[in-house]
Write a protein that holds these residues in place. Structure first.
Motif, PDB file in Angstrom:
ATOM      1  N   LEU A   3       4.839  -2.266   1.128  1.00  0.00           N
ATOM      2  CA  LEU A   3       4.886  -2.743   2.511  1.00  0.00           C
ATOM      3  C   LEU A   3       5.551  -1.679   3.364  1.00  0.00           C
ATOM      4  O   LEU A   3       6.680  -1.277   3.092  1.00  0.00           O
ATOM      5  N   SER A   4       4.846  -1.210   4.395  1.00  0.00           N
ATOM      6  CA  SER A   4       5.372  -0.161   5.272  1.00  0.00           C
ATOM      7  C   SER A   4       5.529  -0.685   6.693  1.00  0.00           C
ATOM      8  O   SER A   4       4.708  -1.469   7.173  1.00  0.00           O
ATOM      9  N   GLY A   5       6.585  -0.216   7.353  1.00  0.00           N
ATOM     10  CA  GLY A   5       6.825  -0.596   8.736  1.00  0.00           C
ATOM     11  C   GLY A   5       8.135  -0.015   9.218  1.00  0.00           C
ATOM     12  O   GLY A   5       8.829   0.703   8.498  1.00  0.00           O
ATOM     13  N   THR A  53       9.036   2.429   3.480  1.00  0.00           N
ATOM     14  CA  THR A  53       8.075   1.757   2.603  1.00  0.00           C
ATOM     15  C   THR A  53       8.815   1.145   1.424  1.00  0.00           C
ATOM     16  O   THR A  53       9.566   1.827   0.729  1.00  0.00           O
ATOM     17  N   VAL A  54       8.593  -0.153   1.200  1.00  0.00           N
ATOM     18  CA  VAL A  54       9.234  -0.847   0.091  1.00  0.00           C
ATOM     19  C   VAL A  54       8.177  -1.246  -0.927  1.00  0.00           C
ATOM     20  O   VAL A  54       7.102  -1.738  -0.572  1.00  0.00           O
ATOM     21  N   ASP A  55       8.475  -1.001  -2.187  1.00  0.00           N
ATOM     22  CA  ASP A  55       7.611  -1.434  -3.283  1.00  0.00           C
ATOM     23  C   ASP A  55       8.053  -2.842  -3.667  1.00  0.00           C
ATOM     24  O   ASP A  55       9.120  -3.033  -4.244  1.00  0.00           O
ATOM     25  N   MET A  56       7.207  -3.815  -3.362  1.00  0.00           N
ATOM     26  CA  MET A  56       7.568  -5.208  -3.580  1.00  0.00           C
ATOM     27  C   MET A  56       7.311  -5.667  -5.013  1.00  0.00           C
ATOM     28  O   MET A  56       7.631  -6.796  -5.380  1.00  0.00           O
ATOM     29  N   GLY A  57       6.715  -4.805  -5.833  1.00  0.00           N
ATOM     30  CA  GLY A  57       6.476  -5.159  -7.223  1.00  0.00           C
ATOM     31  C   GLY A  57       5.283  -6.079  -7.381  1.00  0.00           C
ATOM     32  O   GLY A  57       4.379  -6.111  -6.549  1.00  0.00           O
ATOM     33  N   ALA A  58       5.287  -6.827  -8.467  1.00  0.00           N
ATOM     34  CA  ALA A  58       4.148  -7.686  -8.812  1.00  0.00           C
ATOM     35  C   ALA A  58       4.352  -9.100  -8.299  1.00  0.00           C
ATOM     36  O   ALA A  58       5.469  -9.619  -8.272  1.00  0.00           O
TER      37      ALA A  58
END
Length: 285
Positions: A268-270, A113-118
């Motif tokens: 975003l998870s994958g 899971t990546v935190d893509m921010g704003a």
């Protein structure tokens, strides 16, 4: 490696930096004479005084130019850092061209899971010039109409920057019927995006499910696009189309977007899967 069918050549630059000039990237990414991929990713050390990130993460399209962000690639390169023993735990902080993003491994699986921010929605931040376009507001999101003289109607799009620029188009009917190979270049060449744009086409199934296809800068249509999926989620969320958690079905697999209380942070998870490892000659000899 691949994430939802978005495929990458990952270069290990932790001890020795390989050449990343345009000619080498193009040769490496060529599907007939090289390895073949949508993008080339480079993992490298950060500067000694960088306390915010663990690694430097650089992304190159298969045409050779360096780009700002790639969500599917972030999950893959973070898992690469974990598998190689470079990362000290499940949290991996990556410095990209315009900041730092965080990726977390979910248990011992391939799922990341990546935190893509704003997201950025201002014209200058995308960048996008709306001069001469008609506009309409849907919920909390502005849409812009580009006139299609071939069919005599407007093509309506939303604009979002999530590390790189995206135009999001919500379609009626099946996304399979959309001429992505024609409309993608049409939007990219419309003259309103000074740095180019990735073009996403979205079919909303319900508030928690959607289908998506993305025509990317430099790469054409890919089996999945992480930033494009997040951009579609943000645009849809602001228009009231999506829930706090929405699954997107790309041609290469499923991606999950979440934003529980605010759009200031979208995750975003994958999957992030290793396909094979090998060595590639640096010289042409």
């Amino acid at each position: 490696m691949q994430g939802a069918g978005n495929d990458f050549v990952v270069l290990d630059g932790m001890t020795r930096l390989p050449p990343v000039d345009e000619a080498f990237i193009r040769r490496l990414a060529d599907r007939k004479f090289g390895v073949g991929c949508d993008q080339v990713l480079l993992l490298a050390p950060v500067e000694a005084d960088d306390d915010e990130a663990d690694f430097r993460y650089r992304i190159f399209n298969n045409t050779g130019e360096e780009i700002e962000q790639c969500g599917n690639g972030a999950r893959c390169i973070a898992r690469f850092a974990i598998l190689k023993g470079y990362a000290r735990g499940p949290l991996v902080r990556l410095r990209v061209k315009k900041g730092v993003i965080s990726v977390v491994a979910e248990s011992d699986s391939e799922r990341m899971t990546v935190d893509m921010g704003a997201a950025k929605l201002d014209y200058a931040d995308i960048p996008f010039d709306p001069e001469g376009l008609v506009r309409r507001r849907v919920g909390g999101m502005m849409q812009y109409g580009i006139w299609r003289s071939d069919v005599g109607e407007y093509l309506w799009l939303c604009v979002v920057n999530l590390g790189n620029p995206h135009a999001v188009i919500f379609v009626d009917g099946s996304v399979d019927d959309v001429p992505v190979g024609e409309l993608g270049p049409f939007v990219q060449n419309c003259g309103h995006f000074s740095e180019g744009v990735n073009v996403g086409f979205v079919e909303v199934l319900d508030e928690r499910r959607a289908r998506i296809r993305v025509y990317e800068r430099g790469s054409g249509e890919t089996l999945a696009c992480g930033t494009g999926t997040c951009a579609a989620y943000i645009a849809g969320r602001l228009q009231g189309r999506f829930d706090e958690e929405t699954a997107f079905y790309a041609r290469g697999g499923e991606l999950l977007c979440r934003s529980i209380t605010t759009l200031e942070s979208v995750t975003l998870s994958g999957n992030a899967s290793v396909v094979f490892e090998g060595a590639f000659p640096i010289s042409d000899a």
